[in-house]
Enzyme design. Structure first.
Site, PDB file in Angstrom:
ATOM      1  CB  ALA A  86      -4.036   3.686  -4.616  1.00 24.00           C
ATOM      2  N   GLY A 146      -0.301   6.916  -7.664  1.00 21.81           N
ATOM      3  CA  GLY A 146      -1.292   7.925  -8.038  1.00 21.81           C
ATOM      4  C   GLY A 146      -1.429   9.020  -7.002  1.00 21.81           C
ATOM      5  CG  ASP A 147      -1.150   9.877  -2.128  1.00 25.62           C
ATOM      6  OD1 ASP A 147      -2.046  10.728  -1.980  1.00 25.62           O
ATOM      7  OD2 ASP A 147      -0.175   9.775  -1.357  1.00 25.62           O
ATOM      8  CB  ALA A 148       3.397  10.244  -5.298  1.00 24.83           C
TER       9      ALA A 148
END
Length: 152
Positions: free
Chosen positions: A34, A37-39
């Site tokens: 996560a 994945g956020d970036a």
């Protein structure tokens, strides 16, 4: 075919310059997935917004913030869930069910957890170098949310 060579060249240069080791995306914890994945999702959204042409940075920020917030990501994954493979669904659920010690300020716990699962899926696909699948899923979700025109 030429575009594929560009991506391959970029990945090789990136891995060489940053001394990146090969790793199995499935070996990472859901919160690490996560985190990356956020970036990656944020970069995808910002790139899309910048590609729409010059505008005030404050307008770009407002538009991107609206698309990366937990509530929007939760809506995205609800749309995409029926499209996911068993493997992708398992990654999403691992991320959604991970015990995080933080929570978004302006999100419900349910939206935050679903968003974490979505980010874990994006992170997994990125680390597994499944860029086409990652683009297909996010593009389809944004299109169905009305944030991406089919002909764009």
């Amino acid at each position: 075919m030429e575009e594929s060579a560009v991506v391959t060249d970029f990945l090789k240069a990136y891995k060489d310059m940053f001394h990146l080791k090969s790793a199995d995306a499935a070996s990472y914890s859901p919160l690490v997935l996560a985190y990356i994945g956020d970036a990656v999702y944020e970069l995808m959204i910002r790139t899309k917004i910048v590609n729409q042409g010059n505008m005030q940075v404050s307008k770009m920020h407002r538009k991107s913030a609206g698309l990366v917030k937990a509530q929007t990501q939760a809506r995205l994954i609800k749309i995409l869930e029926p499209e996911l493979t068993q493997e992708e669904l398992a990654v999403y659920k691992r991320g959604r069910n991970a015990k995080s010690f933080t929570m978004a300020k302006h999100a419900s716990m349910i939206d935050y957890r679903m968003a974490t699962g979505f980010e874990a899926l994006v992170g997994y696909l990125f680390l597994a170098e499944r860029f086409v699948r990652m683009a297909q899923l996010t593009g389809k979700g944004l299109e169905q949310l009305g944030e991406l025109e089919p002909d764009e």
